[in-house]
Every structure is written in structure tokens, then in C-alpha cells.
Design an enzyme around this catalytic site. Sequence first.
Site: not given
Length: 184
Positions: A147-150
Amino acid sequence: MPGRTLVHMNSFVWTVVPADVGPLFLAATDKGLVTVAFHAEPAVRDRELRRLAERLGGEGARDASGPLAEPIRQLAAYFEGELRDFTLPLDWSLSGGFNREVLRELAATVPYGTLVGYGDLAARVGRPGAAQAVGAAMGANPLPVVVPCHRVVETGGKLGGFSSGLDTKRKLLALEGVLPEPLF
């Protein structure tokens, strides 16, 4: 144990795998991948094991097969630049409410190699003006990378924060072609 399943409710399996950004702690329940943690040296690993035991109940067993085999394969492919979309079952039990809503929106609508602002993501879930709350949700993301919070940044293109450190965020964004590779 042929056909092994997780025996009691909310039990989990876990492992630590190498990655370009340092060791990753992975854990899964019978519902799917439940957490990913960066910098999984012994102190981080032990903290995650305690947190999971408290939140999920039950005991964790170290096991890199079964429910973790596919997450390990997909994460390795991601770090090799061969995978852009994760197709893993996820166990969302470590997040809830607004955080879960924001994280699901992020996973569904912000593809590999793109960025979104904290405020833009807040607006997408019907909460314009909740950029700080989105930032808090990103910091509490139990499934970073997958889950690409970056991929969430400040307005104006500043990186913003990252619970695993800005160097890790820069490396992930460089891997996805959003930033140049660091020189050193």
C-alpha cells in the site's frame, strides 16, 4: 503439516526477508498479508511481534512458506523492477476507520511511478482539508510498499514524511522512476 492452515483465529506467520532498502519484516494471517515493516533488525522484529500478538491475539510462527510465499515473491519482483502492481490478499485488521479508507483509496488509485499530494488524497475520500489526517494515516500504514504510502507527497513536490525514513522513501521513488537514483 500438509495443507497447513493457521489454526486459531488471528494467529499469524512471519519472516524477515532481505530487500534493497534493508531487511523487511512480513506477517500474514489466514486473510492475507497483514504487515510489512522496514529495517527489521532484531529490535524492530521483536517490537512487531509484540504488536501483532497484542493486536491480533495468538502466537506468531516463523514461516516463509504458506501465506508468505507469494508476498515474498512479489516483493522480490518489485525490488528487481519487474513488478508494478501487487496482487496480494490483504488483511486490513491493523487499520480502521479513516485510515483504512485512505489507505484503500491510495492502493486503488495511485499507480506505480506516480505521486499524489496529501491534500489531493484527502479530497478523494471526501475530506478536503484533512491533509494532516492523511499524513497520520500514511504514518500508521501497516502495509508500506504494498500500500504505497511512499507515493504521497506534500503540495509543491516536497517529499513530506515517511515513517521508515526519507532515505527509504527516496530509494522507493527512485526505483519507480519518480526520482533520480541517489549518487551515494
